[in-house]
Design a protein around this motif. Sequence first.
Motif, PDB file in Angstrom:
ATOM      1  N   ALA A 233       9.488  10.372 161.731  1.00 28.85           N
ATOM      2  CA  ALA A 233       9.716   9.639 162.975  1.00 28.85           C
ATOM      3  C   ALA A 233       8.373   9.458 163.666  1.00 28.85           C
ATOM      4  O   ALA A 233       7.489  10.306 163.564  1.00 28.85           O
ATOM      5  CB  ALA A 233      10.675  10.392 163.882  1.00 28.85           C
ATOM      6  N   VAL A 234       8.240   8.343 164.357  1.00 19.39           N
ATOM      7  CA  VAL A 234       7.065   8.089 165.187  1.00 19.39           C
ATOM      8  C   VAL A 234       7.575   8.014 166.624  1.00 19.39           C
ATOM      9  O   VAL A 234       8.493   7.250 166.924  1.00 19.39           O
ATOM     10  CB  VAL A 234       6.357   6.777 164.780  1.00 19.39           C
ATOM     11  N   SER A 235       6.992   8.830 167.479  1.00 20.71           N
ATOM     12  CA  SER A 235       7.418   8.905 168.874  1.00 20.71           C
ATOM     13  C   SER A 235       6.224   8.763 169.795  1.00 20.71           C
ATOM     14  O   SER A 235       5.084   9.039 169.407  1.00 20.71           O
ATOM     15  CB  SER A 235       8.084  10.259 169.164  1.00 20.71           C
ATOM     16  N   ALA A 236       6.519   8.350 171.014  1.00 20.67           N
ATOM     17  CA  ALA A 236       5.508   8.279 172.072  1.00 20.67           C
ATOM     18  C   ALA A 236       6.212   8.524 173.390  1.00 20.67           C
ATOM     19  O   ALA A 236       7.294   7.968 173.627  1.00 20.67           O
ATOM     20  CB  ALA A 236       4.813   6.926 172.086  1.00 20.67           C
ATOM     21  N   ALA A 237       5.619   9.346 174.220  1.00 18.98           N
ATOM     22  CA  ALA A 237       6.171   9.630 175.550  1.00 18.98           C
ATOM     23  C   ALA A 237       7.646  10.007 175.465  1.00 18.98           C
ATOM     24  O   ALA A 237       8.481   9.465 176.183  1.00 18.98           O
ATOM     25  CB  ALA A 237       5.957   8.444 176.482  1.00 18.98           C
ATOM     26  N   GLU A 238       7.969  10.901 174.537  1.00 23.58           N
ATOM     27  CA  GLU A 238       9.340  11.403 174.370  1.00 23.58           C
ATOM     28  C   GLU A 238      10.350  10.326 173.982  1.00 23.58           C
ATOM     29  O   GLU A 238      11.547  10.493 174.159  1.00 23.58           O
ATOM     30  CB  GLU A 238       9.809  12.126 175.641  1.00 23.58           C
ATOM     31  N   ARG A 239       9.877   9.226 173.438  1.00 25.49           N
ATOM     32  CA  ARG A 239      10.761   8.143 173.006  1.00 25.49           C
ATOM     33  C   ARG A 239      10.535   7.881 171.524  1.00 25.49           C
ATOM     34  O   ARG A 239       9.395   7.727 171.079  1.00 25.49           O
ATOM     35  CB  ARG A 239      10.458   6.880 173.802  1.00 25.49           C
ATOM     36  N   VAL A 240      11.617   7.818 170.752  1.00 25.76           N
ATOM     37  CA  VAL A 240      11.518   7.531 169.320  1.00 25.76           C
ATOM     38  C   VAL A 240      11.301   6.036 169.145  1.00 25.76           C
ATOM     39  O   VAL A 240      12.100   5.218 169.606  1.00 25.76           O
ATOM     40  CB  VAL A 240      12.782   7.988 168.566  1.00 25.76           C
ATOM     41  N   LEU A 241      10.188   5.665 168.498  1.00 26.90           N
ATOM     42  CA  LEU A 241       9.844   4.266 168.284  1.00 26.90           C
ATOM     43  C   LEU A 241      10.254   3.790 166.897  1.00 26.90           C
ATOM     44  O   LEU A 241      10.461   2.600 166.687  1.00 26.90           O
ATOM     45  CB  LEU A 241       8.332   4.066 168.443  1.00 26.90           C
ATOM     46  N   LEU A 242      10.356   4.735 165.974  1.00 27.32           N
ATOM     47  CA  LEU A 242      10.564   4.368 164.579  1.00 27.32           C
ATOM     48  C   LEU A 242      11.088   5.565 163.808  1.00 27.32           C
ATOM     49  O   LEU A 242      10.626   6.686 164.009  1.00 27.32           O
ATOM     50  CB  LEU A 242       9.220   3.933 163.986  1.00 27.32           C
ATOM     51  N   CYS A 243      12.054   5.310 162.940  1.00 24.61           N
ATOM     52  CA  CYS A 243      12.472   6.278 161.929  1.00 24.61           C
ATOM     53  C   CYS A 243      12.239   5.567 160.602  1.00 24.61           C
ATOM     54  O   CYS A 243      12.643   4.416 160.429  1.00 24.61           O
ATOM     55  CB  CYS A 243      13.943   6.646 162.071  1.00 24.61           C
ATOM     56  N   ALA A 244      11.558   6.233 159.684  1.00 18.48           N
ATOM     57  CA  ALA A 244      11.184   5.572 158.431  1.00 18.48           C
ATOM     58  C   ALA A 244      11.053   6.590 157.319  1.00 18.48           C
ATOM     59  O   ALA A 244      11.045   7.805 157.560  1.00 18.48           O
ATOM     60  CB  ALA A 244       9.866   4.818 158.615  1.00 18.48           C
ATOM     61  N   GLY A 245      10.929   6.064 156.120  1.00 19.34           N
ATOM     62  CA  GLY A 245      10.749   6.975 155.005  1.00 19.34           C
ATOM     63  C   GLY A 245      10.521   6.251 153.705  1.00 19.34           C
ATOM     64  O   GLY A 245      10.362   5.023 153.662  1.00 19.34           O
ATOM     65  N   LEU A 246      10.505   7.048 152.651  1.00 20.76           N
ATOM     66  CA  LEU A 246      10.269   6.552 151.307  1.00 20.76           C
ATOM     67  C   LEU A 246      11.399   7.057 150.421  1.00 20.76           C
ATOM     68  O   LEU A 246      11.552   8.268 150.242  1.00 20.76           O
ATOM     69  CB  LEU A 246       8.915   7.038 150.792  1.00 20.76           C
ATOM     70  N   ALA A 247      12.205   6.149 149.902  1.00 15.27           N
ATOM     71  CA  ALA A 247      13.296   6.500 148.993  1.00 15.27           C
ATOM     72  C   ALA A 247      12.722   6.532 147.582  1.00 15.27           C
ATOM     73  O   ALA A 247      12.353   5.487 147.031  1.00 15.27           O
ATOM     74  CB  ALA A 247      14.426   5.489 149.103  1.00 15.27           C
ATOM     75  N   GLU A 248      12.624   7.717 147.017  1.00 17.98           N
ATOM     76  CA  GLU A 248      11.951   7.893 145.736  1.00 17.98           C
ATOM     77  C   GLU A 248      12.824   7.456 144.563  1.00 17.98           C
ATOM     78  O   GLU A 248      13.963   7.872 144.427  1.00 17.98           O
ATOM     79  CB  GLU A 248      11.563   9.358 145.564  1.00 17.98           C
ATOM     80  N   SER A 249      12.256   6.592 143.703  1.00 21.36           N
ATOM     81  CA  SER A 249      12.920   6.179 142.465  1.00 21.36           C
ATOM     82  C   SER A 249      12.549   7.128 141.339  1.00 21.36           C
ATOM     83  O   SER A 249      13.371   7.475 140.505  1.00 21.36           O
ATOM     84  CB  SER A 249      12.496   4.762 142.072  1.00 21.36           C
ATOM     85  N   HIS A 250      11.287   7.487 141.293  1.00 20.12           N
ATOM     86  CA  HIS A 250      10.753   8.485 140.373  1.00 20.12           C
ATOM     87  C   HIS A 250       9.442   8.976 140.968  1.00 20.12           C
ATOM     88  O   HIS A 250       8.997   8.451 141.987  1.00 20.12           O
ATOM     89  CB  HIS A 250      10.611   7.949 138.934  1.00 20.12           C
ATOM     90  N   PRO A 251       8.808   9.990 140.392  1.00 23.42           N
ATOM     91  CA  PRO A 251       7.641  10.603 141.052  1.00 23.42           C
ATOM     92  C   PRO A 251       6.467   9.672 141.371  1.00 23.42           C
ATOM     93  O   PRO A 251       5.613  10.039 142.168  1.00 23.42           O
ATOM     94  CB  PRO A 251       7.209  11.697 140.064  1.00 23.42           C
ATOM     95  N   ARG A 252       6.420   8.481 140.792  1.00 25.09           N
ATOM     96  CA  ARG A 252       5.304   7.576 141.086  1.00 25.09           C
ATOM     97  C   ARG A 252       5.725   6.319 141.853  1.00 25.09           C
ATOM     98  O   ARG A 252       4.908   5.463 142.117  1.00 25.09           O
ATOM     99  CB  ARG A 252       4.619   7.169 139.784  1.00 25.09           C
ATOM    100  N   HIS A 253       7.009   6.184 142.202  1.00 25.96           N
ATOM    101  CA  HIS A 253       7.490   4.960 142.850  1.00 25.96           C
ATOM    102  C   HIS A 253       8.508   5.285 143.936  1.00 25.96           C
ATOM    103  O   HIS A 253       9.389   6.117 143.751  1.00 25.96           O
ATOM    104  CB  HIS A 253       8.152   4.042 141.817  1.00 25.96           C
ATOM    105  N   ALA A 254       8.364   4.593 145.065  1.00 24.78           N
ATOM    106  CA  ALA A 254       9.323   4.726 146.159  1.00 24.78           C
ATOM    107  C   ALA A 254       9.492   3.380 146.855  1.00 24.78           C
ATOM    108  O   ALA A 254       8.616   2.514 146.791  1.00 24.78           O
ATOM    109  CB  ALA A 254       8.854   5.774 147.159  1.00 24.78           C
ATOM    110  N   THR A 255      10.621   3.244 147.521  1.00 21.34           N
ATOM    111  CA  THR A 255      10.887   2.063 148.339  1.00 21.34           C
ATOM    112  C   THR A 255      10.846   2.483 149.799  1.00 21.34           C
ATOM    113  O   THR A 255      11.529   3.426 150.205  1.00 21.34           O
ATOM    114  CB  THR A 255      12.260   1.457 147.998  1.00 21.34           C
ATOM    115  N   ALA A 256      10.019   1.789 150.575  1.00 22.19           N
ATOM    116  CA  ALA A 256       9.879   2.090 152.000  1.00 22.19           C
ATOM    117  C   ALA A 256      11.056   1.514 152.771  1.00 22.19           C
ATOM    118  O   ALA A 256      11.549   0.429 152.454  1.00 22.19           O
ATOM    119  CB  ALA A 256       8.571   1.508 152.529  1.00 22.19           C
ATOM    120  N   TRP A 257      11.493   2.235 153.785  1.00 21.64           N
ATOM    121  CA  TRP A 257      12.521   1.760 154.703  1.00 21.64           C
ATOM    122  C   TRP A 257      12.088   2.125 156.123  1.00 21.64           C
ATOM    123  O   TRP A 257      11.322   3.068 156.315  1.00 21.64           O
ATOM    124  CB  TRP A 257      13.898   2.354 154.379  1.00 21.64           C
TER     125      TRP A 257
END
Length: 142
Positions: free
Chosen positions: A41-65
């Motif tokens: 999560a990315v936050s500023a001034a106690e407010r969540v601006l973004l929730c994100a991550g990487l969904a791993e397909s295998h150890p060398r590849h992921a899809t960002a969300w």
Amino acid sequence: MIRIEPLTRQHLATLRVQAAQLAEIGDGPLGGAAALGPAFAVSAAERVLLCAGLAESHPRHATAWALFSDGKGTAMVAIVRAIRRVFEASGYRRIDCLVRGDMASGHVLARLLGFEREGVLRHYTADGTDMVIYARIAGEMD
């Protein structure tokens, strides 16, 4: 000050998802993607601006969300820098992402994050909207 921290249920519960993405996720659970790989999560001034991550397909590849809040405004430069740092530290050789064909700001963001357009997935969404696939390959980015 921008903070990056591991994603929690509290972040997801307090995120006010921007309208452009709310239509895509509907009333579904937001936490599902967080279980697929590293998430933050990315936050500023106690407010969540973004929730994100990487969904791993295998150890060398992921899809960002990512789910962005409404009203993130002037924090976008810091958000982009924070996400790029996470990507660079991830160790994945390939990270890709999907952007709605009709979401101009998403295409700008993908390029700012170092992604290159690879192609179009026609009629991909439930409503028939095209999605554009972007990828960034470690060692090939600016």
